[in-house]
Design a protein around this motif. Structure first.
Motif, PDB file in Angstrom:
ATOM      1  N   LYS A  55       0.299  52.551 -24.479  1.00  0.00           N
ATOM      2  CA  LYS A  55      -0.143  52.057 -25.790  1.00  0.00           C
ATOM      3  C   LYS A  55       0.941  52.275 -26.839  1.00  0.00           C
ATOM      4  O   LYS A  55       1.215  51.391 -27.663  1.00  0.00           O
ATOM      5  N   GLU A  56       1.585  53.449 -26.807  1.00  0.00           N
ATOM      6  CA  GLU A  56       2.646  53.744 -27.775  1.00  0.00           C
ATOM      7  C   GLU A  56       3.831  52.813 -27.566  1.00  0.00           C
ATOM      8  O   GLU A  56       4.422  52.317 -28.527  1.00  0.00           O
ATOM      9  N   ARG A  57       4.182  52.548 -26.324  1.00  0.00           N
ATOM     10  CA  ARG A  57       5.282  51.629 -26.028  1.00  0.00           C
ATOM     11  C   ARG A  57       4.954  50.229 -26.536  1.00  0.00           C
ATOM     12  O   ARG A  57       5.800  49.543 -27.110  1.00  0.00           O
ATOM     13  N   ALA A  58       3.716  49.783 -26.352  1.00  0.00           N
ATOM     14  CA  ALA A  58       3.306  48.457 -26.827  1.00  0.00           C
ATOM     15  C   ALA A  58       3.391  48.388 -28.349  1.00  0.00           C
ATOM     16  O   ALA A  58       3.816  47.369 -28.907  1.00  0.00           O
ATOM     17  N   ARG A  59       3.004  49.480 -29.024  1.00  0.00           N
ATOM     18  CA  ARG A  59       3.117  49.518 -30.498  1.00  0.00           C
ATOM     19  C   ARG A  59       4.569  49.420 -30.937  1.00  0.00           C
ATOM     20  O   ARG A  59       4.906  48.665 -31.862  1.00  0.00           O
ATOM     21  N   ARG A  60       5.461  50.188 -30.272  1.00  0.00           N
ATOM     22  CA  ARG A  60       6.885  50.146 -30.629  1.00  0.00           C
ATOM     23  C   ARG A  60       7.456  48.744 -30.396  1.00  0.00           C
ATOM     24  O   ARG A  60       8.221  48.237 -31.222  1.00  0.00           O
ATOM     25  N   GLU A  61       7.076  48.116 -29.276  1.00  0.00           N
ATOM     26  CA  GLU A  61       7.573  46.772 -28.991  1.00  0.00           C
ATOM     27  C   GLU A  61       7.093  45.776 -30.035  1.00  0.00           C
ATOM     28  O   GLU A  61       7.846  44.888 -30.441  1.00  0.00           O
ATOM     29  N   MET A  62       5.851  45.912 -30.490  1.00  0.00           N
ATOM     30  CA  MET A  62       5.329  45.003 -31.507  1.00  0.00           C
ATOM     31  C   MET A  62       6.080  45.184 -32.827  1.00  0.00           C
ATOM     32  O   MET A  62       6.413  44.200 -33.503  1.00  0.00           O
ATOM     33  N   VAL A  63       6.375  46.420 -33.190  1.00  0.00           N
ATOM     34  CA  VAL A  63       7.122  46.678 -34.426  1.00  0.00           C
ATOM     35  C   VAL A  63       8.524  46.074 -34.320  1.00  0.00           C
ATOM     36  O   VAL A  63       8.994  45.396 -35.241  1.00  0.00           O
ATOM     37  N   MET A  64       9.187  46.303 -33.168  1.00  0.00           N
ATOM     38  CA  MET A  64      10.538  45.760 -33.004  1.00  0.00           C
ATOM     39  C   MET A  64      10.519  44.223 -32.993  1.00  0.00           C
ATOM     40  O   MET A  64      11.394  43.590 -33.576  1.00  0.00           O
ATOM     41  N   TYR A  65       9.515  43.642 -32.367  1.00  0.00           N
ATOM     42  CA  TYR A  65       9.392  42.195 -32.353  1.00  0.00           C
ATOM     43  C   TYR A  65       9.189  41.668 -33.777  1.00  0.00           C
ATOM     44  O   TYR A  65       9.827  40.700 -34.187  1.00  0.00           O
ATOM     45  N   SER A  66       8.331  42.325 -34.549  1.00  0.00           N
ATOM     46  CA  SER A  66       8.071  41.897 -35.926  1.00  0.00           C
ATOM     47  C   SER A  66       9.326  42.000 -36.780  1.00  0.00           C
ATOM     48  O   SER A  66       9.628  41.101 -37.576  1.00  0.00           O
ATOM     49  N   ILE A  67      10.053  43.098 -36.620  1.00  0.00           N
ATOM     50  CA  ILE A  67      11.299  43.265 -37.388  1.00  0.00           C
ATOM     51  C   ILE A  67      12.304  42.182 -37.006  1.00  0.00           C
ATOM     52  O   ILE A  67      12.968  41.601 -37.874  1.00  0.00           O
ATOM     53  N   THR A  68      12.416  41.882 -35.726  1.00  0.00           N
ATOM     54  CA  THR A  68      13.359  40.858 -35.264  1.00  0.00           C
ATOM     55  C   THR A  68      12.995  39.481 -35.812  1.00  0.00           C
ATOM     56  O   THR A  68      13.873  38.745 -36.283  1.00  0.00           O
ATOM     57  N   VAL A  69      11.717  39.140 -35.777  1.00  0.00           N
ATOM     58  CA  VAL A  69      11.284  37.841 -36.307  1.00  0.00           C
ATOM     59  C   VAL A  69      11.526  37.775 -37.817  1.00  0.00           C
ATOM     60  O   VAL A  69      12.018  36.764 -38.330  1.00  0.00           O
ATOM     61  N   ALA A  70      11.201  38.849 -38.534  1.00  0.00           N
ATOM     62  CA  ALA A  70      11.418  38.872 -39.981  1.00  0.00           C
ATOM     63  C   ALA A  70      12.900  38.728 -40.302  1.00  0.00           C
ATOM     64  O   ALA A  70      13.282  37.985 -41.221  1.00  0.00           O
ATOM     65  N   PHE A  71      13.760  39.421 -39.550  1.00  0.00           N
ATOM     66  CA  PHE A  71      15.197  39.320 -39.763  1.00  0.00           C
ATOM     67  C   PHE A  71      15.683  37.894 -39.499  1.00  0.00           C
ATOM     68  O   PHE A  71      16.480  37.342 -40.270  1.00  0.00           O
ATOM     69  N   GLY A  72      15.180  37.277 -38.433  1.00  0.00           N
ATOM     70  CA  GLY A  72      15.567  35.900 -38.126  1.00  0.00           C
ATOM     71  C   GLY A  72      15.129  34.929 -39.204  1.00  0.00           C
ATOM     72  O   GLY A  72      15.876  34.029 -39.588  1.00  0.00           O
ATOM     73  N   LEU A  73      13.908  35.085 -39.700  1.00  0.00           N
ATOM     74  CA  LEU A  73      13.421  34.215 -40.775  1.00  0.00           C
ATOM     75  C   LEU A  73      14.229  34.399 -42.046  1.00  0.00           C
ATOM     76  O   LEU A  73      14.564  33.414 -42.733  1.00  0.00           O
ATOM     77  N   LEU A  74      14.547  35.636 -42.381  1.00  0.00           N
ATOM     78  CA  LEU A  74      15.346  35.905 -43.578  1.00  0.00           C
ATOM     79  C   LEU A  74      16.731  35.297 -43.442  1.00  0.00           C
ATOM     80  O   LEU A  74      17.235  34.662 -44.381  1.00  0.00           O
TER      81      LEU A  74
END
Length: 84
Positions: A55-74
């Motif tokens: 569960k913790e790994r899935a949370r970390r992956e979701m945070v990293m995915y969100s940061i990556t998408v936000a960075f790409g959009l910016l």
């Protein structure tokens, strides 16, 4: 300590020791049943820890995915503004 749990490089597994039942079902005594109960408790505890780690790994992956998408959009927005 868990005698049957082996830790290598952050990975856990069950060693081959004490994982087999010797004898016939009639040979299982109260001590054998207690031993099986302890092994089941250890395995249940380890399964719970693995589920929490997953569960913790899935949370970390979701945070990293969100940061990556936000960075790409910016970056895309800044690139479009620059070349408009």
């Amino acid at each position: 300590t868990n005698d049957n749990v082996v830790h290598r490089n952050g990975q856990y597994g069950i060693s081959n020791t004490d994982t087999t039942i010797k004898g016939t079902p009639e040979d299982i005594t109260v001590g054998g049943a207690a031993s099986l109960r302890r092994q089941i408790i250890k395995l249940n505890r380890r399964l719970h820890l693995l589920e929490e780690e997953n569960k913790e790994r899935a949370r970390r992956e979701m945070v990293m995915y969100s940061i990556t998408v936000a960075f790409g959009l910016l970056n895309s927005w800044l690139w479009f503004r620059r070349y408009r």
